[in-house]
Design an enzyme around this catalytic site. Structure first.
Site, PDB file in Angstrom:
ATOM      1  N   ARG A  16     -22.234  67.317  59.352  1.00  0.00           N
ATOM      2  CA  ARG A  16     -21.125  66.920  60.785  1.00  0.00           C
ATOM      3  C   ARG A  16     -19.980  67.057  60.406  1.00  0.00           C
ATOM      4  O   ARG A  16     -19.468  66.709  59.565  1.00  0.00           O
ATOM      5  CB  ARG A  16     -21.685  65.521  61.076  1.00  0.00           C
ATOM      6  CG  ARG A  16     -21.432  65.205  62.846  1.00  0.00           C
ATOM      7  CD  ARG A  16     -21.666  63.961  62.987  1.00  0.00           C
ATOM      8  NE  ARG A  16     -23.362  63.570  62.732  1.00  0.00           N
ATOM      9  CZ  ARG A  16     -23.646  62.320  62.897  1.00  0.00           C
ATOM     10  NH1 ARG A  16     -22.801  61.290  63.414  1.00  0.00           N
ATOM     11  NH2 ARG A  16     -24.850  61.888  62.440  1.00  0.00           N
ATOM     12  N   SER A 105     -24.802  64.891  68.123  1.00  0.00           N
ATOM     13  CA  SER A 105     -25.309  63.487  68.249  1.00  0.00           C
ATOM     14  C   SER A 105     -24.312  62.822  69.565  1.00  0.00           C
ATOM     15  O   SER A 105     -24.398  63.215  70.386  1.00  0.00           O
ATOM     16  CB  SER A 105     -25.348  62.564  67.093  1.00  0.00           C
ATOM     17  OG  SER A 105     -26.179  61.297  67.209  1.00  0.00           O
ATOM     18  N   HIS A 106     -23.944  61.672  68.911  1.00  0.00           N
ATOM     19  CA  HIS A 106     -22.949  60.695  69.966  1.00  0.00           C
ATOM     20  C   HIS A 106     -21.586  60.827  69.513  1.00  0.00           C
ATOM     21  O   HIS A 106     -20.646  60.384  70.006  1.00  0.00           O
ATOM     22  CB  HIS A 106     -23.480  59.464  69.789  1.00  0.00           C
ATOM     23  CG  HIS A 106     -23.125  58.694  68.333  1.00  0.00           C
ATOM     24  ND1 HIS A 106     -24.193  58.969  67.481  1.00  0.00           N
ATOM     25  CD2 HIS A 106     -22.431  58.228  68.035  1.00  0.00           C
ATOM     26  CE1 HIS A 106     -23.878  58.379  66.229  1.00  0.00           C
ATOM     27  NE2 HIS A 106     -22.643  57.718  66.617  1.00  0.00           N
ATOM     28  N   LYS A 115     -29.010  68.249  62.255  1.00  0.00           N
ATOM     29  CA  LYS A 115     -30.182  67.540  61.765  1.00  0.00           C
ATOM     30  C   LYS A 115     -31.379  68.270  61.143  1.00  0.00           C
ATOM     31  O   LYS A 115     -31.727  69.235  61.920  1.00  0.00           O
ATOM     32  CB  LYS A 115     -30.681  66.588  62.719  1.00  0.00           C
ATOM     33  CG  LYS A 115     -29.650  65.645  62.951  1.00  0.00           C
ATOM     34  CD  LYS A 115     -29.950  64.570  64.145  1.00  0.00           C
ATOM     35  CE  LYS A 115     -28.653  63.567  64.300  1.00  0.00           C
ATOM     36  NZ  LYS A 115     -29.113  62.706  65.585  1.00  0.00           N
ATOM     37  N   ASP A 244     -28.655  58.669  73.910  1.00  0.00           N
ATOM     38  CA  ASP A 244     -27.547  59.464  73.502  1.00  0.00           C
ATOM     39  C   ASP A 244     -27.393  60.906  73.642  1.00  0.00           C
ATOM     40  O   ASP A 244     -28.185  61.289  74.282  1.00  0.00           O
ATOM     41  CB  ASP A 244     -27.273  58.917  71.960  1.00  0.00           C
ATOM     42  CG  ASP A 244     -28.332  59.561  70.879  1.00  0.00           C
ATOM     43  OD1 ASP A 244     -29.546  60.239  71.368  1.00  0.00           O
ATOM     44  OD2 ASP A 244     -28.070  59.896  69.806  1.00  0.00           O
ATOM     45  N   ASP A 246     -28.101  63.748  71.938  1.00  0.00           N
ATOM     46  CA  ASP A 246     -29.213  64.433  71.626  1.00  0.00           C
ATOM     47  C   ASP A 246     -30.431  63.772  71.711  1.00  0.00           C
ATOM     48  O   ASP A 246     -31.672  64.214  71.278  1.00  0.00           O
ATOM     49  CB  ASP A 246     -28.993  64.923  70.164  1.00  0.00           C
ATOM     50  CG  ASP A 246     -29.166  63.852  68.897  1.00  0.00           C
ATOM     51  OD1 ASP A 246     -28.747  62.846  69.269  1.00  0.00           O
ATOM     52  OD2 ASP A 246     -29.829  64.234  67.872  1.00  0.00           O
ATOM     53  N   ASP A 248     -32.229  61.167  70.716  1.00  0.00           N
ATOM     54  CA  ASP A 248     -32.853  60.413  69.708  1.00  0.00           C
ATOM     55  C   ASP A 248     -32.693  58.766  69.451  1.00  0.00           C
ATOM     56  O   ASP A 248     -33.533  58.339  68.690  1.00  0.00           O
ATOM     57  CB  ASP A 248     -33.036  61.159  68.160  1.00  0.00           C
ATOM     58  CG  ASP A 248     -31.490  60.918  67.529  1.00  0.00           C
ATOM     59  OD1 ASP A 248     -30.569  60.604  68.290  1.00  0.00           O
ATOM     60  OD2 ASP A 248     -31.282  61.627  66.393  1.00  0.00           O
ATOM     61  N   ARG A 249     -31.635  58.370  70.220  1.00  0.00           N
ATOM     62  CA  ARG A 249     -31.350  56.969  70.328  1.00  0.00           C
ATOM     63  C   ARG A 249     -31.484  56.224  71.585  1.00  0.00           C
ATOM     64  O   ARG A 249     -31.013  57.282  72.755  1.00  0.00           O
ATOM     65  CB  ARG A 249     -30.027  56.730  69.683  1.00  0.00           C
ATOM     66  CG  ARG A 249     -29.942  57.176  67.979  1.00  0.00           C
ATOM     67  CD  ARG A 249     -28.670  56.538  67.615  1.00  0.00           C
ATOM     68  NE  ARG A 249     -27.455  56.825  68.167  1.00  0.00           N
ATOM     69  CZ  ARG A 249     -26.557  55.902  68.882  1.00  0.00           C
ATOM     70  NH1 ARG A 249     -26.710  54.949  68.658  1.00  0.00           N
ATOM     71  NH2 ARG A 249     -25.525  56.705  69.252  1.00  0.00           N
ATOM     72  N   HIS A 335     -32.328  53.920  67.179  1.00  0.00           N
ATOM     73  CA  HIS A 335     -33.637  54.783  66.669  1.00  0.00           C
ATOM     74  C   HIS A 335     -34.712  54.088  66.585  1.00  0.00           C
ATOM     75  O   HIS A 335     -34.715  52.785  66.093  1.00  0.00           O
ATOM     76  CB  HIS A 335     -33.012  55.225  65.265  1.00  0.00           C
ATOM     77  CG  HIS A 335     -31.907  56.186  65.078  1.00  0.00           C
ATOM     78  ND1 HIS A 335     -32.225  57.743  65.472  1.00  0.00           N
ATOM     79  CD2 HIS A 335     -30.776  56.219  64.716  1.00  0.00           C
ATOM     80  CE1 HIS A 335     -31.142  58.267  65.320  1.00  0.00           C
ATOM     81  NE2 HIS A 335     -30.137  57.190  64.762  1.00  0.00           N
TER      82      HIS A 335
END
Length: 475
Positions: A16, A105-106, A115, A244, A246, A248-249, A335
């Site tokens: 990242r 992501s966030h 990822k 979030d 992407d 995944d959360r 997650h």
């Protein structure tokens, strides 16, 4: 060709960086080439590639695909979508050997990253360091790979809907739910999913926009749930779910607007899972990270499950699930991992479906389920800046002190991930972040006085190592 990455971008769980400063097209190309090289060396050949809605994602995807092809690997492009759709592509297709999702992501809009999943397992930690060394050495394989495009959204939606299998439609048709995609990559998938769901569904911010014009896409920060809370209140909905950037959360609120934190969601999922299993089956292991409430571990045990506390980090949790055969795991960060009737990866859309399933199967509203969770006084995650070179050394000093001379007030010390200290007042945690130059603290008690005493113990340990939590707040 040799390539050296900026030292800050090779993180513990992913890669990242800041576009134009620490991360660019050349880095993406080298990541693809190195990943493809490692995959070929392991006998693999085909890589699925997806990306999120950030402005920089298409540029990075183009370069990443070039790099993968240069290694001699083939690429299956699945396009814009949530990270779990990429995981699904890799897990459900035997012809696909690995996957890379381009996502920030966030993080703020100027960030992006990668990822990765490798032969059905998370690609993290030592794998990422190995990728960096391979690129620095220029030890790439070479070849000419092909590029194909796969529209997998429809199959992914069908698979998500299987999470409601076996539930009487009448138990779902009365549900009224709010959903907030936060202008993230889950938006189009959420629209397609909601159109197929029984009940009444109200959607917010499903247009993908990498500037995130409505609010920051991190549903674990309560301020980011304000729009969802207003929607649930104005429409008198049963509960609300947020994602979030992407997908995944997960974040959630009940019908009264109360936040359902990550460990509280896991309590609901655990009750549904354990009560749905035949009585003669062996006890199941349910994993939560070290930041989770003691109430969660107690509740899993009460239900007949085996609670297991493990290290924070989605890749670490996924690996521990594979090792233990746990059907369910989760983190405070939102997650949630279902290996029960699913693949074991973190998928917030599927977690949303399983929340619908839980309220239907348990016969109680989400508000009732949230209300039955014992009230605890706890701090939010307290994050404060400590130089990268100092944070792990400081944690070693604190761990050494607590394990050799803990003090009369300490009843136990768990060193799974940092230190989690139990006292008569409750517990406190101090750990080093694997992704930022910060230490993270948290405390939980039954009383405000107890919470104050726990925070004082944290501060005393920090002071003994020359650190001051109040003077080094991380932003």
């Amino acid at each position: 060709m040799q390539h050296r990455f900026h030292p800050t971008i090779l993180r513990e769980y992913d890669i990242r960086g800041v576009i134009g400063e620490t991360l660019g097209a050349d880095d993406a190309r080298a990541i693809g080439w190195a990943f493809g090289t490692l995959l070929r060396e392991d006998g693999g050949r085909t890589v699925a590639v997806g990306y999120d809605g950030r402005i920089s994602s298409p540029m990075l995807e183009h370069a990443l695909v070039e790099g993968i092809n240069a290694s001699g690997c083939d690429v299956v492009r699945i396009g814009l979508g949530p990270t779990p759709m990429l995981y699904y592509a890799e897990a459900s297709d035997e012809q696909i050997d690995g996957g890379i999702q381009i996502t920030g992501s966030h993080n703020p809009p100027n960030y992006n990253g990668f990822k990765m999943v490798f032969r059905g397992r998370p690609f993290f930690g030592g794998d990422i360091q190995k990728l960096g060394k391979l690129a620095a050495d220029g030890a790439f394989t070479s070849g000419i790979g092909s590029v194909a495009t796969l529209d997998i959204l429809g199959k992914y939606i069908e698979r998500l809907l299987e999470g409601l299998a076996g539930i009487e439609p009448a138990k779902l048709e009365t549900l009224r739910v709010g959903w907030d995609a936060g202008n993230g990559a889950a938006g189009p998938a959420l629209e397609a999913l909601a159109a197929r769901l029984p009940g009444e569904h109200h959607l917010l911010f499903t247009d993908v926009d990498g500037h995130f014009p409505n609010h920051h896409p991190d549903p674990t920060v309560e301020a980011n749930l304000a729009d969802l809370r207003a929607l649930v209140a104005s429409k008198n909905l049963d509960f609300g779910v947020a994602f979030d950037g992407d997908g995944d959360r997960i974040g959630a609120i009940d019908g009264t607007g109360r936040v359902i934190w990550g460990d509280q969601l896991l309590m609901i999922y655990a009750e549904d899972l354990i009560k749905s299993r035949p009585k003669d089956q062996e006890s199941v292991t349910i994993i939560a990270d070290v930041k989770a409430s003691r109430a969660l571990f107690n509740r899993v045990a009460e239900l007949g499950g085996e609670p297991l506390m493990w290290k924070t980090g989605h890749s670490l949790i996924k690996s521990k699930m594979k090792e233990t055969g746990a059907p369910l795991a989760g983190e405070m960060s939102g997650h949630v991992f279902f290996a029960d009737e699913y693949y074991g990866f973190d998928d917030a859309l599927y977690a949303g479906i399983r929340l619908l399933a839980a309220t239907a199967r348990l016969g109680r509203s989400v508000t009732e389920l949230r209300g039955s969770i014992p009230p605890m006084l706890n701090t939010p995650e307290l994050r404060f800046q400590v130089d990268e070179a100092r944070k792990f050394a400081a944690m070693e000093e604190i761990t050494q002190r607590l394990t050799t001379a803990p003090g009369a007030e300490v009843t136990s010390v768990d060193t799974t991930d940092g230190v989690r200290v139990d006292t008569a007042d409750g517990w406190w945690l101090l750990r080093a972040s694997n992704t930022q130059d910060v230490l993270v603290a948290r405390a939980e008690s039954d009383t405000s006085e107890g919470l104050d005493r726990l925070l004082a113990q944290i501060d005393a340990q920090l002071a003994a190592s020359g650190l001051d939590r109040t003077q080094s707040a991380a932003h």
